[in-house]
Scaffold this motif. Sequence first.
Motif, PDB file in Angstrom:
ATOM      1  N   SER A 157       2.663   0.703 -12.583  1.00  0.00           N
ATOM      2  CA  SER A 157       3.630   1.123 -11.580  1.00  0.00           C
ATOM      3  C   SER A 157       3.042   2.331 -10.849  1.00  0.00           C
ATOM      4  O   SER A 157       1.825   2.445 -10.700  1.00  0.00           O
ATOM      5  CB  SER A 157       4.978   1.440 -12.241  1.00  0.00           C
ATOM      6  OG  SER A 157       5.946   1.759 -11.269  1.00  0.00           O
ATOM      7  N   SER A 158       3.883   3.236 -10.392  1.00  0.00           N
ATOM      8  CA  SER A 158       3.399   4.387  -9.635  1.00  0.00           C
ATOM      9  C   SER A 158       4.541   5.383  -9.481  1.00  0.00           C
ATOM     10  O   SER A 158       5.715   5.005  -9.524  1.00  0.00           O
ATOM     11  CB  SER A 158       2.924   3.931  -8.250  1.00  0.00           C
ATOM     12  OG  SER A 158       2.729   5.031  -7.384  1.00  0.00           O
ATOM     13  N   GLY A 159       4.171   6.649  -9.279  1.00  0.00           N
ATOM     14  CA  GLY A 159       5.196   7.621  -8.941  1.00  0.00           C
ATOM     15  C   GLY A 159       5.949   7.217  -7.696  1.00  0.00           C
ATOM     16  O   GLY A 159       7.146   7.496  -7.551  1.00  0.00           O
ATOM     17  N   ALA A 160       5.265   6.509  -6.790  1.00  0.00           N
ATOM     18  CA  ALA A 160       5.943   6.010  -5.587  1.00  0.00           C
ATOM     19  C   ALA A 160       7.053   5.040  -5.958  1.00  0.00           C
ATOM     20  O   ALA A 160       8.131   5.043  -5.358  1.00  0.00           O
ATOM     21  CB  ALA A 160       4.933   5.334  -4.662  1.00  0.00           C
ATOM     22  N   GLY A 169       6.884   2.468   1.993  1.00  0.00           N
ATOM     23  CA  GLY A 169       8.062   1.693   1.626  1.00  0.00           C
ATOM     24  C   GLY A 169       7.720   0.386   0.922  1.00  0.00           C
ATOM     25  O   GLY A 169       8.344   0.024  -0.080  1.00  0.00           O
ATOM     26  N   THR A 170       6.723  -0.325   1.419  1.00  0.00           N
ATOM     27  CA  THR A 170       6.346  -1.603   0.824  1.00  0.00           C
ATOM     28  C   THR A 170       5.746  -1.409  -0.561  1.00  0.00           C
ATOM     29  O   THR A 170       6.121  -2.088  -1.532  1.00  0.00           O
ATOM     30  CB  THR A 170       5.334  -2.330   1.727  1.00  0.00           C
ATOM     31  OG1 THR A 170       5.862  -2.389   3.053  1.00  0.00           O
ATOM     32  CG2 THR A 170       5.079  -3.730   1.233  1.00  0.00           C
ATOM     33  N   TYR A 171       4.807  -0.471  -0.665  1.00  0.00           N
ATOM     34  CA  TYR A 171       4.171  -0.164  -1.948  1.00  0.00           C
ATOM     35  C   TYR A 171       5.212   0.332  -2.949  1.00  0.00           C
ATOM     36  O   TYR A 171       5.203  -0.055  -4.126  1.00  0.00           O
ATOM     37  CB  TYR A 171       3.098   0.897  -1.699  1.00  0.00           C
ATOM     38  CG  TYR A 171       2.331   1.346  -2.910  1.00  0.00           C
ATOM     39  CD1 TYR A 171       1.370   0.534  -3.501  1.00  0.00           C
ATOM     40  CD2 TYR A 171       2.535   2.623  -3.440  1.00  0.00           C
ATOM     41  CE1 TYR A 171       0.638   0.972  -4.600  1.00  0.00           C
ATOM     42  CE2 TYR A 171       1.808   3.071  -4.531  1.00  0.00           C
ATOM     43  CZ  TYR A 171       0.864   2.246  -5.108  1.00  0.00           C
ATOM     44  OH  TYR A 171       0.151   2.689  -6.191  1.00  0.00           O
ATOM     45  N   THR A 172       6.127   1.179  -2.484  1.00  0.00           N
ATOM     46  CA  THR A 172       7.189   1.694  -3.351  1.00  0.00           C
ATOM     47  C   THR A 172       8.040   0.557  -3.896  1.00  0.00           C
ATOM     48  O   THR A 172       8.362   0.518  -5.089  1.00  0.00           O
ATOM     49  CB  THR A 172       8.061   2.690  -2.578  1.00  0.00           C
ATOM     50  OG1 THR A 172       7.301   3.875  -2.318  1.00  0.00           O
ATOM     51  CG2 THR A 172       9.311   3.077  -3.360  1.00  0.00           C
ATOM     52  N   ALA A 173       8.427  -0.370  -3.028  1.00  0.00           N
ATOM     53  CA  ALA A 173       9.253  -1.497  -3.467  1.00  0.00           C
ATOM     54  C   ALA A 173       8.524  -2.342  -4.499  1.00  0.00           C
ATOM     55  O   ALA A 173       9.110  -2.775  -5.502  1.00  0.00           O
ATOM     56  CB  ALA A 173       9.641  -2.354  -2.262  1.00  0.00           C
ATOM     57  N   ALA A 174       7.240  -2.591  -4.278  1.00  0.00           N
ATOM     58  CA  ALA A 174       6.456  -3.393  -5.220  1.00  0.00           C
ATOM     59  C   ALA A 174       6.338  -2.700  -6.572  1.00  0.00           C
ATOM     60  O   ALA A 174       6.534  -3.314  -7.625  1.00  0.00           O
ATOM     61  CB  ALA A 174       5.068  -3.665  -4.645  1.00  0.00           C
ATOM     62  N   LYS A 175       6.043  -1.407  -6.552  1.00  0.00           N
ATOM     63  CA  LYS A 175       5.845  -0.676  -7.800  1.00  0.00           C
ATOM     64  C   LYS A 175       7.171  -0.470  -8.546  1.00  0.00           C
ATOM     65  O   LYS A 175       7.182  -0.431  -9.789  1.00  0.00           O
ATOM     66  CB  LYS A 175       5.171   0.669  -7.522  1.00  0.00           C
ATOM     67  CG  LYS A 175       3.717   0.532  -7.083  1.00  0.00           C
ATOM     68  CD  LYS A 175       2.872  -0.209  -8.120  1.00  0.00           C
ATOM     69  CE  LYS A 175       1.394  -0.131  -7.839  1.00  0.00           C
ATOM     70  NZ  LYS A 175       0.583  -0.864  -8.830  1.00  0.00           N
TER      71      LYS A 175
END
Length: 301
Positions: A157-160, A169-175
Amino acid sequence: MSRICAGRVAIVTGAGRGIGREHALELARQGAKVVVNDLGASADGMGTSADPANDVAALIDELGAEAVANGDDVADFDGAQRMVQQAIDTFGGLDILVNNAGFLRDRMLVNTGEDEWDAVIRVHLKGHFALLRHAAAYWRSEAKEGRPRAARVINTSSGAGLQGSVGQGTYTAAKAGIAGLTLVAAQELGRYGVTVNAIAPAARTRMTEEVFAATMAKPESGFDAVDPANVSPVVAWLASEDSADVTGRVIEVEGGRICVEEGWRHGPAVDIGRRWESADVGPALRDLLAKAEPPEPVYGA
């Protein structure tokens, strides 16, 4: 010194560069046999090359460990199945799945194209699902045949994905989706002896060079806090048999810091036992918000 993954078989996706490369090397140092997967794409997911995976497999051979390169696309469902089968055919089984592959196409929401959204969600979220789906089918089959394996999944995952990140936004939703998938998979696969955890790493990679530009140089102490190799010992321990009692967790790793994320939890609540009147919602909700813990800041806010 004992090697905590001795004799175990691992798949590491996106292992040709960056954090994934360090995971593959550390697992090999700890005695694992490694399928080194990498499509060889650029930081934004364009192009392919067999060189990164082959280079890391060669480095593992130099360490005196065993490795094989794999160039499948993690988000190709059939390709993911081939990768799992390659581990079984080459090394006799599969014990460890490290889902790491991914790329960025950062945009503010108002500038994000549908193709960019689809590409990022595909590689991160579908890529995690596809490998997990086929590995889980193998582990379930083994358990039903009386050959349960002490299997481990480490997602990325990620802190994002946990706190959000402006412009991602896209990366955040995926993670964020990966974190949620980790919780469900941990519960569903526990009956087969499988643990499923996720890490949220912060380190210098092709995707984060600009973010960590100010800390690229090593400090006087000699400890490079953004070296991607800092993350891999946590992955190696989660991949070991010793971690059998740890599952459904998201662990942030940055430099020498390890943090167990607590995620969404039920906070203050009120139940009036009937349907709310719309005009009454505001005062009640404001009262609950005043009692609740404030949210973590969004990165970049």
